[in-house]
Design a protein around this motif. Structure first.
Motif, PDB file in Angstrom:
ATOM      1  N   LEU A 192       0.840  -1.185   0.000  1.00  0.00           N
ATOM      2  CA  LEU A 192       0.000   0.000   0.000  1.00  0.00           C
ATOM      3  C   LEU A 192       0.878   1.239   0.000  1.00  0.00           C
ATOM      4  O   LEU A 192       1.963   1.239   0.548  1.00  0.00           O
ATOM      5  N   ARG A 202      -2.112   4.709  -3.526  1.00  0.00           N
ATOM      6  CA  ARG A 202      -3.221   3.741  -3.431  1.00  0.00           C
ATOM      7  C   ARG A 202      -4.304   4.251  -2.489  1.00  0.00           C
ATOM      8  O   ARG A 202      -5.491   4.036  -2.723  1.00  0.00           O
ATOM      9  N   LEU A 203      -3.910   4.937  -1.412  1.00  0.00           N
ATOM     10  CA  LEU A 203      -4.889   5.518  -0.497  1.00  0.00           C
ATOM     11  C   LEU A 203      -5.718   6.574  -1.227  1.00  0.00           C
ATOM     12  O   LEU A 203      -6.949   6.598  -1.121  1.00  0.00           O
ATOM     13  N   GLU A 239      -6.245   6.698  -4.417  1.00  0.00           N
ATOM     14  CA  GLU A 239      -7.091   5.984  -5.368  1.00  0.00           C
ATOM     15  C   GLU A 239      -8.334   5.446  -4.665  1.00  0.00           C
ATOM     16  O   GLU A 239      -9.442   5.543  -5.187  1.00  0.00           O
ATOM     17  N   TYR A 240      -8.145   4.891  -3.471  1.00  0.00           N
ATOM     18  CA  TYR A 240      -9.278   4.370  -2.703  1.00  0.00           C
ATOM     19  C   TYR A 240     -10.262   5.487  -2.363  1.00  0.00           C
ATOM     20  O   TYR A 240     -11.476   5.323  -2.486  1.00  0.00           O
ATOM     21  N   ALA A 243     -13.397   3.640  -4.519  1.00  0.00           N
ATOM     22  CA  ALA A 243     -13.195   2.416  -3.733  1.00  0.00           C
ATOM     23  C   ALA A 243     -13.283   1.173  -4.609  1.00  0.00           C
ATOM     24  O   ALA A 243     -12.596   0.180  -4.360  1.00  0.00           O
ATOM     25  N   ALA A 281      -9.946   0.511  -6.241  1.00  0.00           N
ATOM     26  CA  ALA A 281      -9.014  -0.012  -5.245  1.00  0.00           C
ATOM     27  C   ALA A 281      -9.315  -1.481  -4.950  1.00  0.00           C
ATOM     28  O   ALA A 281      -8.394  -2.296  -4.804  1.00  0.00           O
ATOM     29  N   ALA A 282     -10.578  -1.840  -4.886  1.00  0.00           N
ATOM     30  CA  ALA A 282     -10.951  -3.235  -4.639  1.00  0.00           C
ATOM     31  C   ALA A 282     -10.516  -4.124  -5.801  1.00  0.00           C
ATOM     32  O   ALA A 282     -10.028  -5.243  -5.587  1.00  0.00           O
TER      33      ALA A 282
END
Length: 70
Positions: A5, A9-10, A12-13, A17, A20-21
């Motif tokens: 991570l 990536r945070l 992007e989430y 979401a 990211a999933a």
């Protein structure tokens, strides 16, 4: 399989979401080639080469810094 991570990536989430999933599940998006983006890239590289040539003509050769491969 563990995923590393990062701050990217945070972000992007936080923006999507679902994306990211998918990343966590190992799903990669298809490679989409946008012709307009390729044109912008080509024109940008041409511009950089022209500017570099002008600068080198005026001030002498530029120093090239080799980057390690990713």
């Amino acid at each position: 399989m563990s995923q590393r991570l990062s701050a990217s990536r945070l972000n992007e989430y936080l923006s999507c979401a679902h994306a990211a999933a998918l990343w966590l599940d190992g799903v990669t998006p298809p490679d989409l080639v946008d012709p307009s983006l390729e044109l912008v890239r080509k024109k940008g590289l041409e511009h950089e080469a022209e500017v570099l040539a002008r600068l080198e003509a005026r001030y002498g050769p530029a120093v090239s810094i080799d980057l390690p491969p990713n």
